[in-house]
Design a protein around this motif. Structure first.
Motif, PDB file in Angstrom:
ATOM      1  N   PRO A   1       0.862  -1.238  -0.003  1.00  0.00           N
ATOM      2  CA  PRO A   1      -0.104  -0.074   0.001  1.00  0.00           C
ATOM      3  C   PRO A   1       0.722   1.227   0.063  1.00  0.00           C
ATOM      4  N   HIS A   2       2.261   1.243   0.554  1.00  0.00           N
ATOM      5  CA  HIS A   2       2.979   2.428   0.586  1.00  0.00           C
ATOM      6  C   HIS A   2       2.355   3.654   1.149  1.00  0.00           C
ATOM      7  N   ILE A   3       1.895   3.417   2.427  1.00  0.00           N
ATOM      8  CA  ILE A   3       1.339   4.487   2.896  1.00  0.00           C
ATOM      9  C   ILE A   3       2.249   5.656   3.226  1.00  0.00           C
ATOM     10  N   GLY A   4       1.800   6.958   2.898  1.00  0.00           N
ATOM     11  CA  GLY A   4       2.999   7.881   2.869  1.00  0.00           C
ATOM     12  C   GLY A   4       3.415   8.244   1.537  1.00  0.00           C
ATOM     13  N   MET A   5       3.376   7.359   0.525  1.00  0.00           N
ATOM     14  CA  MET A   5       3.901   7.683  -0.686  1.00  0.00           C
ATOM     15  C   MET A   5       3.035   9.195  -1.377  1.00  0.00           C
ATOM     16  N   TYR A   6       3.746   9.774  -1.942  1.00  0.00           N
ATOM     17  CA  TYR A   6       3.167  11.080  -2.779  1.00  0.00           C
ATOM     18  C   TYR A   6       3.460  11.098  -4.144  1.00  0.00           C
TER      19      TYR A   6
ATOM     20  N   LEU B   1      -5.338 -12.802   6.994  1.00  0.00           N
ATOM     21  CA  LEU B   1      -5.027 -11.536   6.485  1.00  0.00           C
ATOM     22  C   LEU B   1      -3.375 -11.513   6.298  1.00  0.00           C
ATOM     23  N   ILE B   2      -3.013 -11.046   4.926  1.00  0.00           N
ATOM     24  CA  ILE B   2      -1.661 -10.846   4.735  1.00  0.00           C
ATOM     25  C   ILE B   2      -1.270  -9.457   4.402  1.00  0.00           C
ATOM     26  N   PHE B   3      -0.653  -8.756   5.363  1.00  0.00           N
ATOM     27  CA  PHE B   3       0.123  -7.548   4.996  1.00  0.00           C
ATOM     28  C   PHE B   3       1.522  -7.759   4.185  1.00  0.00           C
ATOM     29  N   GLY B   4       1.573  -7.851   2.950  1.00  0.00           N
ATOM     30  CA  GLY B   4       2.544  -8.325   2.260  1.00  0.00           C
ATOM     31  C   GLY B   4       3.923  -7.459   2.016  1.00  0.00           C
ATOM     32  N   GLY B   5       4.091  -6.566   3.083  1.00  0.00           N
ATOM     33  CA  GLY B   5       5.181  -5.532   2.920  1.00  0.00           C
ATOM     34  C   GLY B   5       4.991  -4.385   2.304  1.00  0.00           C
ATOM     35  N   ASP B   6       5.853  -3.414   2.723  1.00  0.00           N
ATOM     36  CA  ASP B   6       5.928  -1.973   1.953  1.00  0.00           C
ATOM     37  C   ASP B   6       4.751  -1.524   2.563  1.00  0.00           C
ATOM     38  N   VAL B   7       4.163  -1.527   3.746  1.00  0.00           N
ATOM     39  CA  VAL B   7       2.898  -0.890   4.288  1.00  0.00           C
ATOM     40  C   VAL B   7       3.262   0.538   4.519  1.00  0.00           C
ATOM     41  N   LEU B   8       4.367   0.672   4.786  1.00  0.00           N
ATOM     42  CA  LEU B   8       4.859   2.298   4.511  1.00  0.00           C
ATOM     43  C   LEU B   8       5.907   2.252   3.826  1.00  0.00           C
ATOM     44  N   HIS B   9       5.604   3.778   2.931  1.00  0.00           N
ATOM     45  CA  HIS B   9       6.655   3.644   1.672  1.00  0.00           C
ATOM     46  C   HIS B   9       8.072   4.328   2.259  1.00  0.00           C
ATOM     47  N   GLY B  10       8.266   4.576   3.507  1.00  0.00           N
ATOM     48  CA  GLY B  10       9.568   4.902   4.126  1.00  0.00           C
ATOM     49  C   GLY B  10       9.678   4.347   5.451  1.00  0.00           C
ATOM     50  N   ASP B  11      11.010   4.029   6.015  1.00  0.00           N
ATOM     51  CA  ASP B  11      11.224   3.450   7.030  1.00  0.00           C
ATOM     52  C   ASP B  11      11.633   4.374   8.270  1.00  0.00           C
ATOM     53  N   SER B  12      11.784   5.791   7.985  1.00  0.00           N
ATOM     54  CA  SER B  12      12.389   6.665   8.671  1.00  0.00           C
ATOM     55  C   SER B  12      12.191   7.975   8.383  1.00  0.00           C
ATOM     56  N   PHE B  13      12.669   9.114   9.328  1.00  0.00           N
ATOM     57  CA  PHE B  13      12.594  10.590   8.794  1.00  0.00           C
ATOM     58  C   PHE B  13      13.607  10.758   7.644  1.00  0.00           C
ATOM     59  N   SER B  14      14.376   9.671   7.115  1.00  0.00           N
ATOM     60  CA  SER B  14      15.198  10.145   5.948  1.00  0.00           C
ATOM     61  C   SER B  14      14.745  10.091   4.670  1.00  0.00           C
ATOM     62  N   ASN B  15      13.521   9.714   4.841  1.00  0.00           N
ATOM     63  CA  ASN B  15      12.759   9.650   3.378  1.00  0.00           C
ATOM     64  C   ASN B  15      13.511   8.932   2.193  1.00  0.00           C
ATOM     65  N   SER B  16      14.066   7.835   2.770  1.00  0.00           N
ATOM     66  CA  SER B  16      14.969   7.042   1.487  1.00  0.00           C
ATOM     67  C   SER B  16      14.790   5.768   1.810  1.00  0.00           C
ATOM     68  N   THR B  17      15.049   4.837   0.840  1.00  0.00           N
ATOM     69  CA  THR B  17      15.020   3.354   0.848  1.00  0.00           C
ATOM     70  C   THR B  17      15.959   2.777   2.033  1.00  0.00           C
ATOM     71  N   PRO B  18      15.744   2.019   2.794  1.00  0.00           N
ATOM     72  CA  PRO B  18      16.745   1.737   3.931  1.00  0.00           C
ATOM     73  C   PRO B  18      17.857   0.986   3.427  1.00  0.00           C
ATOM     74  N   GLN B  19      17.647   0.029   2.173  1.00  0.00           N
ATOM     75  CA  GLN B  19      19.005  -0.628   1.745  1.00  0.00           C
ATOM     76  C   GLN B  19      19.854  -0.051   0.503  1.00  0.00           C
ATOM     77  N   SER B  20      19.058   0.762  -0.284  1.00  0.00           N
ATOM     78  CA  SER B  20      19.678   1.402  -1.359  1.00  0.00           C
ATOM     79  C   SER B  20      19.842   2.841  -1.238  1.00  0.00           C
ATOM     80  N   GLY B  21      18.938   3.354  -0.271  1.00  0.00           N
ATOM     81  CA  GLY B  21      19.188   4.842  -0.088  1.00  0.00           C
ATOM     82  C   GLY B  21      18.582   5.692  -1.215  1.00  0.00           C
TER      83      GLY B  21
END
Length: 318
Positions: A69-74, A113-133
């Motif tokens: 769902p990528h909650i927080g994506m714009y 009920l399966i929440f299949g990943g990427d419930v949130l679009h970002g993981d922190s205040f950095s606003n970047s993907t945690p692995q690739s940046g």
């Protein structure tokens, strides 16, 4: 905090001119923090099961998938030529599609009920993907995103629980919000601890399986591993479950579009159907500029019979 890296700049004379220290929280401190959050909500959750006890299909399982769902994506429709997307739209899409799927569930004995990943679009205040940046188009108010994600997951659980007698919840870590999905599972588990009809799984493996009669249902996010390898991975990691079932399914996400891979035979064992499920998410600027457009947006559900495999497939478009 623990220092994991330091960068030092020296002047011409060899003296330290400036220093940058990269600090991360100690794992034990993070664990204690999450445990504190769990204690705040422990046992407070209540999700009423289906009211009518008559006419229940005792041998049916109803699976609802909330992938990516990528909650927080714009996203801006004028830029992407797709549709607008933000935190409010994401949560509305999730709830509306889940409602529509539940309306067609019938009276199953069990819900999955399966929440299949990427419930949130970002993981922190950095606003970047945690692995690739990679920098993300994201709602910068992380606290608000977390609140909406938490409230939406809780409401989805309540709505799915209302159509079945018992509900099992899986939270799969994705590549956008890996850490968030770890604490989300733990907090939901604590919240519904005293709710007898709801079970939230907290096992740490990113690959999970559920057995319903003669059916094996596997779930993972779908990144990193090619489709052709999933049969061997599931058969190896879950050999006991594989051996006691005939009908096997693996549901994945990540690509935001539906792809079906023909059943793959693993040695002398039976096949497993590998399927990548669509998402409710609109295309963001990166996907649009990279040409990943045109996929049907929506959510998917399945109904299984204990001794007869999958008997129905449901899809609700956005």
């Amino acid at each position: 905090m623990k220092m994991v890296k330091t960068t030092v700049q020296y002047d011409a004379q060899g003296n330290v001119d400036r220093e940058w220290k990269r600090l991360v929280p100690e794992a034990s401190d993070m664990e204690a923090f999450v445990e504190g959050l769990c204690e705040d909500v422990r046992g407070k959750g209540f999700a009423p099961p289906r009211k009518s006890k008559h006419g229940s299909n005792e041998d049916e399982l109803f699976e609802v998938n909330v992938y990516d769902p990528h909650i927080g994506m714009y996203a801006d429709a004028e830029e992407t030529l797709d549709s607008n997307y933000d935190t409010d739209i994401a949560c509305s899409r999730v709830l509306n599609t889940v409602d529509a799927l539940c309306a067609r569930a019938g009276k199953p004995k069990k819900g999955l009920l399966i929440f299949g990943g990427d419930v949130l679009h970002g993981d922190s205040f950095s606003n970047s993907t945690p692995q690739s940046g990679h920098v993300l188009d994201i709602d910068t108010r992380y606290n608000r995103v977390v609140k909406f994600a938490k409230d939406t997951c809780r409401e989805v659980i309540r709505r799915v629980a209302a159509v079945c007698e018992e509900l099992e919840v899986l939270v799969i870590p994705g590549n956008h919000s890996t850490v968030s999905e770890v604490w989300l599972a733990m907090i939901l588990d604590a919240y519904y601890e005293s709710c007898p009809n709801v079970t939230v799984r907290t096992d740490s493996s990113p690959h999970k399986v559920v057995v319903w009669g003669n059916n094996l249902i596997a779930a993972a996010h779908g990144d990193k591993i090619p489709a052709a390898k999933w049969a061997g991975i599931i058969a190896t990691k879950f050999a006991k479950e594989w051996g006691q079932t005939t009908f096997r399914y693996c549901h994945l996400g990540h690509f935001h579009s539906r792809k079906v891979v023909a059943p793959i035979v693993a040695e002398e064992h039976g096949g497993i159907q590998i399927e990548y499920l669509p998402a409710v998410t609109a295309s963001d600027a990166w996907h649009s500029s990279s040409g990943f457009v045109g996929a049907q947006k929506g959510a998917t559900a399945f109904i299984y019979r204990k001794g007869g495999g999958m008997i129905a497939r449901l899809f609700e478009p956005v």
